[in-house]
Design a protein around this motif. Structure first.
Motif, short mmCIF file in Angstrom:
data_model
loop_
_atom_site.label_atom_id
_atom_site.label_comp_id
_atom_site.label_asym_id
_atom_site.label_seq_id
_atom_site.Cartn_x
_atom_site.Cartn_y
_atom_site.Cartn_z
N ALA A 173 -22.22 -71.63 -29.17
CA ALA A 173 -20.80 -71.52 -29.47
C ALA A 173 -20.37 -70.06 -29.46
CB ALA A 173 -20.48 -72.14 -30.82
N SER A 174 -19.14 -69.83 -29.04
CA SER A 174 -18.56 -68.49 -29.04
C SER A 174 -17.08 -68.64 -29.39
CB SER A 174 -18.74 -67.82 -27.68
OG SER A 174 -18.16 -66.54 -27.67
N VAL A 175 -16.78 -68.56 -30.68
CA VAL A 175 -15.43 -68.84 -31.18
C VAL A 175 -14.69 -67.52 -31.40
CG1 VAL A 175 -14.10 -69.98 -32.98
CG2 VAL A 175 -16.31 -70.91 -32.30
N SER A 176 -13.48 -67.44 -30.88
CA SER A 176 -12.67 -66.23 -31.04
C SER A 176 -12.22 -66.09 -32.50
CB SER A 176 -11.45 -66.28 -30.12
OG SER A 176 -10.64 -67.41 -30.42
N LYS A 177 -11.87 -64.89 -32.89
CA LYS A 177 -11.48 -64.61 -34.27
C LYS A 177 -10.27 -65.43 -34.70
CE LYS A 177 -13.33 -59.91 -34.60
NZ LYS A 177 -13.00 -58.48 -34.84
N ASP A 178 -9.33 -65.63 -33.78
CA ASP A 178 -8.11 -66.35 -34.15
C ASP A 178 -8.32 -67.86 -34.22
OD1 ASP A 178 -8.46 -66.76 -31.48
OD2 ASP A 178 -6.40 -66.29 -30.90
N SER A 179 -9.56 -68.33 -33.96
CA SER A 179 -9.85 -69.77 -34.03
C SER A 179 -10.88 -70.10 -35.10
CB SER A 179 -10.36 -70.27 -32.67
OG SER A 179 -9.38 -70.11 -31.67
N MET A 180 -11.13 -69.18 -36.01
CA MET A 180 -12.15 -69.37 -37.04
C MET A 180 -11.70 -70.28 -38.18
SD MET A 180 -15.10 -68.01 -36.52
CE MET A 180 -15.97 -66.78 -35.55
N ASP A 181 -10.40 -70.43 -38.37
CA ASP A 181 -9.90 -71.22 -39.48
C ASP A 181 -9.83 -72.70 -39.12
OD1 ASP A 181 -9.66 -68.93 -41.04
OD2 ASP A 181 -7.61 -68.55 -40.34
N PHE A 182 -9.28 -73.49 -40.01
CA PHE A 182 -9.14 -74.92 -39.81
C PHE A 182 -8.08 -75.17 -38.74
CE2 PHE A 182 -7.78 -79.24 -41.28
CZ PHE A 182 -9.04 -79.85 -41.23
N GLY A 183 -8.49 -75.81 -37.66
CA GLY A 183 -7.55 -76.03 -36.56
C GLY A 183 -8.09 -77.01 -35.54
#
Length: 412
Positions: A173-183
């Motif tokens: 996985a490689s999740v961007s900083k703006d996608s770290m929260d609940f979404g």
């Protein structure tokens, strides 16, 4: 005789001379057929036109020749390579799927924010779910809502509602900083693995085992839901933990406590003001209760908002009423109910009322002698009916008004 010999000699010499002359004349004619050695401009280097190897790989930098330049007859012009920036997205299957996933995730995220709260959208076992309709959200839902174009089969994609930080912990996985929260994320199976993307881009490719383990973090099956009796030891333990949270030991008027093996929901007020009704959510960790969400009574869309705070919380624990919608309508005294009690000869003095909580149409009263009354208004006239339990009162209010007034009724 002698003269004949000389005569033959002379003839032979003459023939030989004739042949020699003939040879010399032939050489001269051949030499005169070639161009002269001395020519104008002989010191200038000849113009050289290189011939391109037809098997040579075409240059990625493109052809710099003029587009109007003629091609010699019999020479095949090599096909130009399309620049990377203009390659159609479908040339790469992974890119095509990633673009589809991003479109789905973006549409679902918008739909979730705009329409989700009033529809009870939530994360159920890690997937986006409509609580009130009892079904998972698919691409068909997004198309029907006008957020996604047709053409993406619902069976090919899963729409997730998870914490990006949970996904980021998984290999691949490689999740961007703006996608770290609940979404919202979208996923599809590719070559035995799951390709996942958020609205902002690809979030990784993980194994099926890791994918299932990720969704398992959002399991809300936390055991059987029960409503605690006021006589139970756990009932008192939970109230003690609320007292610790509030920093004071107090007696409460409890409407109800519902719990499973992980969470508890408590609806209560203090004894000073029965209209100030609160709703706390507690979590059990190693047999210790902790308040993890106070003031849930302020949430107008509790299914969606509480799920966002506590994704593993079983929303079936929530009461069927929404306290936020009653804010400002609940009072601690209702004159119409008191008048009805006098009319019914249930009381002779207002001092006989130990507990009262009401709205403009319904009231619940407990007298100092322990008797309970459900009071309600019909056609402008208040009536008071004796009830033997809180459940009897709750059912009576539903029968008369069609509304659950459980938040008024003191727990038995």
């Amino acid at each position: 005789m002698k003269n004949k010999k000389w005569r033959y000699a002379y003839i032979l010499i003459g023939v030989l001379l004739f042949l020699c002359c003939a040879c010399a004349l032939g050489k001269a004619e051949v030499g005169n057929s070639l161009p002269p050695v001395e020519q104008e401009g002989q010191n200038d280097p000849p113009e050289i036109t290189p011939v391109k190897d037809e098997t040579e790989e075409p240059s990625l930098e493109g052809d710099v020749s003029s587009p109007n330049e003629s091609v010699p007859v019999g020479k095949i012009e090599p096909e130009k390579t399309q620049p990377e920036s203009t390659k159609p997205f479908w040339q790469s299957e992974t890119t095509r799927l990633t673009n589809n996933l991003m479109s789905i995730a973006s549409a679902a995220q918008t739909d979730y924010k705009v329409n989700g709260p009033k529809r009870g959208w939530m994360s159920k076992n890690g997937e986006l779910y409509n609580y009130y309709d009892g079904k998972y959200i698919t691409t068909d839902t997004l198309v029907a809502d006008g957020y996604l174009e047709k053409g993406l089969a619902a069976s090919d994609y899963k729409i997730l509602l998870i914490n990006g930080s949970d996904l980021a912990e998984i290999d691949g996985a490689s999740v961007s900083k703006d996608s770290m929260d609940f979404g919202v994320f979208a996923a599809t199976k590719q070559s035995g693995k799951y390709l996942i993307a958020s609205p902002s881009g690809k979030a990784g490719t993980i194994s099926e085992e890791s994918f299932n383990r990720l969704l398992g973090k959002y399991n809300q099956n936390n055991g059987k839901i029960v409503r605690l009796s006021s006589a139970s030891a756990e009932y008192e333990r939970i109230l003690n933990y609320i007292s610790l949270f509030e920093g004071r030991f107090d007696d409460y008027y409890v409407r109800e406590i519902r719990m499973d093996n992980k969470h508890a929901v408590v609806v209560f007020s203090n004894r000073t003001d029965t209209s100030n009704i609160k709703q706390y959510i507690l979590e059990n960790e190693n047999n210790f209760w902790e308040v993890v969400l106070p003031n849930a009574q302020t949430e107008y869309y509790p299914i969606t908002s509480i799920n966002r705070y506590l994704p593993t919380f079983n929303v079936d624990l929530l009461p069927p009423y929404t306290l936020a919608s009653w804010r400002g309508s609940i009072v601690s005294e209702q004159g119409g109910a008191v008048a009805a009690l006098f009319s019914a000869q249930a009381i002779t003095s207002a001092n006989e009322i130990a507990y009262q909580c009401a709205t403009s149409t319904c009231a619940y009263v407990v007298l100092t002698n322990g008797n309970r009354y459900a009071c309600y208004s019909g056609n402008g006239i208040w009536k008071a009916e004796y009830v033997t339990s809180d459940n009897k009162a709750r059912n009576l209010f539903k029968e008369k008004t069609g509304i659950d007034y459980g938040f008024l009724i003191l727990d038995d």
